[in-house]
Design an enzyme around this catalytic site. Structure first.
Site, PDB file in Angstrom:
ATOM      1  N   ASP A   1       0.846  -1.194   0.000  1.00 22.74           N
ATOM      2  CA  ASP A   1       0.000   0.000   0.000  1.00 22.74           C
ATOM      3  C   ASP A   1       0.886   1.251   0.000  1.00 22.74           C
ATOM      4  OD1 ASP A   1      -2.282   1.852   0.728  1.00 22.74           O
ATOM      5  OD2 ASP A   1      -3.315  -0.067   0.924  1.00 22.74           O
TER       6      ASP A   1
ATOM      7  N   HIS B   1      -3.904   6.046   3.426  1.00 24.25           N
ATOM      8  CA  HIS B   1      -4.551   4.815   2.955  1.00 24.25           C
ATOM      9  C   HIS B   1      -3.873   3.570   3.523  1.00 24.25           C
ATOM     10  CE1 HIS B   1      -5.872   1.752  -0.017  1.00 24.25           C
ATOM     11  NE2 HIS B   1      -6.911   2.537  -0.235  1.00 24.25           N
TER      12      HIS B   1
ATOM     13  N   SER C   1     -11.260  -0.930  -0.639  1.00 20.85           N
ATOM     14  CA  SER C   1      -9.947  -0.868   0.018  1.00 20.85           C
ATOM     15  C   SER C   1     -10.051  -1.206   1.491  1.00 20.85           C
ATOM     16  CB  SER C   1      -9.354   0.549  -0.119  1.00 20.85           C
ATOM     17  OG  SER C   1      -8.695   0.722  -1.340  1.00 20.85           O
TER      18      SER C   1
END
Length: 761
Positions: free
Chosen positions: A134, A207, A537
């Site tokens: 990520d 994220h 996600s």
């Protein structure tokens, strides 16, 4: 993805400047046939280097690969790549693809707060390691606390790499590894500007911290986002170890970097890989995530990937390879109400995470952006679309789409507005996603938006106000399938049902980075330890964490067995027997929306039977797709190919679900007298006590007759295997017709359920 316009523009300008000097170069991933190495070379690296230099003296090798593939990545012109393809021993020369991100109540909602489900492993921590590819991780997160953890597992081979804002001491007994991969990114965009982003495992985006702590975050008491969702935040496997692999940057996730990250994850010794990234659908040999995942699964690593956020459009899935767990998104039973009260007394339900000063008790003038803007996109409240002076002191209703939801509120504020109502269009239906707005706001469904439009037209002085309702628990029905969650049928291999299942992916609270605001907007100066975010996600690392729980409980289980346990115990109905709803349509969802259903990890710990599969089974699947021998060697490493004369069938892959594409006969009405006969073969492995199972079928169509042979299976010992066949005899239906059912083996306390999807094409 969150808007980072100024930063991204800087990166793109640097990219354009660099291209003046190397305007024809691109990054290519070169796959070599390991067995074809000429004897004149002492090792494969010398061969790779010589092959590369034979077509370009000026280029350099970005990465050399050994576990995920045999080969390397480098920068070449189109002509140089063509020359390299013609050399002996070259299997493929593939242009790099850029992928993108698919951007605390979850454990309780999933039943993980039970005393016997508090975590895999002992109080000193688990030896199961979850790898997350990520944007990196924020090392100061409370969710990475290693209090009570024992020594790092002895088999761990990873490292904690240092760089901007991140050093070796940033890791601990919880975060046991952190690496970053930027060579392909820098080859395309130039050297990283470390005033903009960190050349290290540091998370500049948020994220990666969110997905990592969703999967494995340690328990944090009193966690919240500005007071919303206050309580205990913890990941799905809070005692598992975490290893982060930063391969995603402000300019995207480059295929060569992703492949290098997966290579290191295999070498390091992770047990689970979670990748909340994807791109446009592409064939298995050209999809780097699918290819890398095949090699990871071949090494016994469970791979979880997000299904994508392109729903509710059909055939919008990504990451559909059968060896990947493809995860769609559903809701929790928690919401964040923000009520819109109109001047006529009508009160409409919406959601928001606005935490600032509330509007005074009085009403405010209400306008619809589409009625006052002179631009074609005025209704969307994009920058510059609202005329100055037209919205001063007013609440503005904007529509969802084109730019970020939070940015719309900033556009309203800049034009003088005091509040925003954000209305869904028909694309998003009644799906309500909460955001940390910077002005009083409420997101409402399409129906409420239409009602407000009618009110504005009918009233000569329309008024409204917005009030917050805090955090609401026990919302029903839940879960429902999120509108954004990508849908089937499988666009690549229709015989494989995708997504595999859904997991919580709407309004998820998890850790965040201190490098950026929870909105991601540069003008937002707020910082938060936790953030509430939505997307597949978020559902993907839920499954990654759950896989770690199952791996801890059953270390002998293969990745396929773990996925099977999650699929065959998933639920597709509520407790009252009604089918799970699709929020986009308001109608019951189907297997093309939710796959096998919503995951139920408590039941998955003891599934009774599993549909197991090995790398050889997946290889047979590829052989059934009639790939060339060179493509097959890509997956096998050059050690084997498909057996000449052997009949391979996609329908015989031992998958825990059934997707049955049926041909429509010619003629008016689809030629209803014609019949299709399709046979599927499956093998069940007993992972429970001795038991006799009987099959039963649920189907909502009379157009297909389903016959299972045998109808009864008796298992007398653990790991015993039994084979059965299913014959589908279908009448022809009009093209585009779909129908659904379930095949269920029941024995004792066990119910082993598989969805069936029929589609006439």
């Amino acid at each position: 993805m969150k808007p980072r316009n100024v930063v991204l523009m800087t990166v793109i300008m640097a990219f354009c400047y660099r291209n003046v000097a190397a305007q024809h170069q691109k990054t290519y991933i070169v796959h070599m046939d390991k067995a074809s190495k000429p004897s004149v070379f002492t090792d494969h690296m010398e061969w790779y280097e010589t092959s590369m230099r034979s077509v370009s003296e000026s280029t350099s090798m970005l990465y050399a690969y050994d576990k995920v593939m045999h080969g390397f990545s480098t920068r070449l012109t189109v002509d140089e790549a063509g020359l390299l393809r013609n050399q002996p021993g070259i299997i493929s020369v593939q242009e790099e693809v850029i992928y993108e991100l698919h951007t605390t109540r979850s454990p309780e909602f999933l039943g993980l707060e039970r005393s016997d489900m508090t975590m895999s492993g002992s109080a000193s921590g688990s030896d199961v390691i979850v790898g997350v590819v990520d944007t990196g991780v924020w090392p100061g997160s409370k969710s990475l606390d290693d209090t009570g953890f024992g020594p790092v597992p002895s088999l761990w081979k990873g490292e904690c790499e240092s760089g901007t804002g991140f050093n070796v001491t940033s890791c601990n007994k919880k975060l046991i590894g952190a690496r970053y991969f930027s060579r392909a990114y820098e080859a395309a965009y130039g050297p990283i500007d470390e005033t903009i982003e960190s050349k290290s495992p540091m998370d500049d985006d948020g994220h990666g911290t969110h997905t990592s702590t969703t999967a494995t975050g340690s328990a944090v008491i009193g966690a919240s986002l500005f007071g919303f969702a206050k309580g205990k935040a913890r990941g799905m496997a809070p005692r598992a170890r975490l290893a982060v692999y930063k391969a995603c940057w402000l300019g995207g996730c480059f295929g060569s970097d992703i492949l290098a990250a997966m290579e290191k994850a295999i070498i390091d010794g992770v047990h689970v890989l979670s990748l909340s990234i994807g791109g446009s659908i592409s064939d298995y040999p050209t999809d780097i995530v699918a290819y890398g995942a095949f090699k990871a699964v071949s090494h016994g690593i469970f791979v979880s990937c997000s299904a994508g956020n392109s729903g509710p459009a059909p055939q919008s899935l990504s990451n559909v390879a059968p060896w990947i767990a493809t995860v769609g998104a559903g809701t929790l039973d928690r919401d964040f109400p923000a009520y819109v009260t109109l001047g006529n007394g009508k009160k409409l339900y919406g959601v928001s995470l606005y935490s600032g000063k509330p509007l005074p008790g009085s009403m405010f003038p209400l306008v619809f952006a589409g009625n006052i803007s002179n631009t074609t996109t005025g209704r969307l409240c994009v920058p510059g679309s609202l005329p100055q002076g037209r919205v001063t002191g007013k609440i503005v209703m904007c529509e969802r789409g084109l730019n970020s939801r939070v940015q719309k509120g900033m556009v309203v504020k800049a034009a003088g507005g005091v509040g925003m109502i954000l209305a869904n269009t028909d694309t998003f239906g009644e799906e309500l996603v909460a955001d940390t707005h910077l002005i009083p706001s409420s997101t409402i469904g399409q129906k409420a938006g239409d009602e407000i439009k009618r009110y504005i037209v009918s009233d000569h002085n329309p008024m409204a106000t917005i009030t917050s309702g805090g955090t609401q628990l026990g919302v029903q029905p839940s879960p429902v399938v999120a509108a954004f969650s990508s849908r089937g049928p499988n666009p690549l291999t229709p015989e494989i049902l995708k997504p595999d299942f859904i997991a919580p992916g709407v309004n998820i609270l998890a850790g965040w980075t201190n490098k950026v605001a929870p909105t991601g907007l540069s003008e937002d100066q707020r910082r938060a330890e936790f953030n509430i975010v939505s997307g597949t996600s978020m559902s993907c690392p839920h499954v990654g964490g759950l896989a770690a729980l199952l791996k801890e409980a059953h270390p002998e289980w293969s990745p396929a067995a773990i996925k099977s346990a999650l699929m065959t115990t998933a639920y597709s109905t509520y407790k009252n027997g009604e089918r799970l709803l699709d929020v986009a349509s308001g109608m019951p969802s189907t297997a093309f929306d939710h796959g096998a259903g919503h995951v139920d990890p408590v039941s998955a710990l003891d599934p009774g039977l599993v549909y197991d599969a090995s790398a050889d089974d997946y290889l047979s699947f590829l052989c059934a797709l009639n790939y060339s021998s060179s493509v097959i060697r890509m997956f096998t490493g050059g050690s084997s190919t498909c057996t000449v004369g052997k009949k391979y069938r996609v329908e015989d892959l031992n998958y825990p679900s059934f997707s049955v594409p049926l041909m429509t006969a010619s003629g008016q009405g689809g030629g209803s007298s014609a019949a299709n006969i399709v046979k599927y073969t499956r093998t069940l492995t007993n992972v429970g006590p001795p038991e006799t199972y009987k099959v039963w079928i649920l189907s909502n169509t009379r157009a297909v007759k389903i016959k299972v042979e045998p109808e009864e299976l008796t298992f007398t010992e653990k790991n015993e295997k039994k084979v059965y066949t299913v014959t589908f005899t279908a009448s022809s239906m009009e093209s585009g017709t779909t129908s659904f059912g379930r095949l269920v083996w029941s024995g004792g306390k066990y119910v082993v359920s598989s969805p069936i999807a029929f589609s006439w094409v």
